[in-house]
Design an enzyme around this catalytic site. Structure first.
Site, PDB file in Angstrom:
ATOM      1  N   ASP A  22       0.811  -1.214   0.000  1.00  0.00           N
ATOM      2  CA  ASP A  22       0.000   0.000   0.000  1.00  0.00           C
ATOM      3  C   ASP A  22       0.849   1.270   0.000  1.00  0.00           C
ATOM      4  OD1 ASP A  22      -2.000  -1.850   0.360  1.00  0.00           O
ATOM      5  OD2 ASP A  22      -2.860  -0.896   2.143  1.00  0.00           O
ATOM      6  N   HIS A 168       3.615  -2.314   3.205  1.00  0.00           N
ATOM      7  CA  HIS A 168       3.609  -0.928   2.714  1.00  0.00           C
ATOM      8  C   HIS A 168       4.918  -0.619   1.993  1.00  0.00           C
ATOM      9  CE1 HIS A 168       0.384  -0.857   5.659  1.00  0.00           C
ATOM     10  NE2 HIS A 168      -0.041   0.261   5.114  1.00  0.00           N
TER      11      HIS A 168
HETATM   12 ZN    ZN Z   1      -2.685   3.222   2.996  1.00  0.00          ZN
END
Ligand code: ZN
Length: 209
Positions: A22, A168
């Protein structure tokens, strides 16, 4: 974060698993993730933010060119349930149009920032033919830099055939995530797992929450 109602796991006995990343594209960390997956010919899914795409459109194209799936993670990364319907729709569609314009292909998977979602957001996503994606390893807290070993251990404890895993590649220092992913990709592959995109994973039988 609740994760309620988001797809985090599909029901399959086959050793397939989906790594997702992400908050990119990120100039420092996305290329390191791409290298890890390219070395073994595995595929991942990137839930990208519109504002980040505006800064790195070439990187988005490269991610896609290498066979990874590009998902929608909104335009500015807001809490969607705090927006009115018009603003919420704009957040989803602005990123959607940007990705579609650059890649020539509409994204099919969406992850709400902070896993913040309600029935109105689900309805909007359904109208736009999006699957709303969660993850099984949210305890890993990779975004808080809890240590490489913590990310590795909590992810392995949560993962099984058909799991969707959260990491992430954007915002802040992601070096722990990169190292954890390097280990996990190696270990899952050695264990016989195939690393596939989320859309590919969703083709494996019916999904459940
Ligand atoms: Zn996010």
């Amino acid at each position: 974060m609740s994760n309620a109602g988001l797809i985090a796991q599909v029901s399959t006995k086959q050793k397939v698993i989906a790594f997702t990343f992400d908050d990119g594209p990120n100039a420092a960390y996305t290329p390191q993730i791409l290298d890890i997956f390219q070395q073994i010919g595995a595929k991942a899914t990137f839930f990208t933010i519109g504002e980040q795409i505006e800064q790195h459109p070439d990187l988005l194209q490269e991610m896609f060119r290498q066979g990874h799936e590009i998902g929608n993670h909104t335009y500015t990364h807001p809490h969607l349930t705090e927006l009115d319907e018009v603003d919420c729709r704009n957040e989803i569609l602005r990123a959607d149009k940007l990705i579609t314009t650059i890649l020539g292909l509409k994204p099919q998977v969406f992850r709400p920032p902070y896993f913040d979602i309600n029935q109105e957001v689900y309805r909007l996503l359904s109208t736009e033919h999006y699957s709303a994606i969660g993850a099984v390893n949210t305890d890993s807290l990779d975004w808080e830099q809890p240590g490489v070993q913590h990310i590795v251990d909590t992810t392995k404890a949560a993962a099984q055939p058909g799991s969707i895993l959260l990491f992430h590649d954007g915002y802040g220092d992601r070096s722990q995530t990169v190292e954890a992913v390097r280990q996990l990709v190696s270990d899952f592959t050695a264990d016989g797992y195939k690393l596939v995109t989320v859309s590919k994973l969703l083709q494996h039988t019916s999904h459940y929450k």
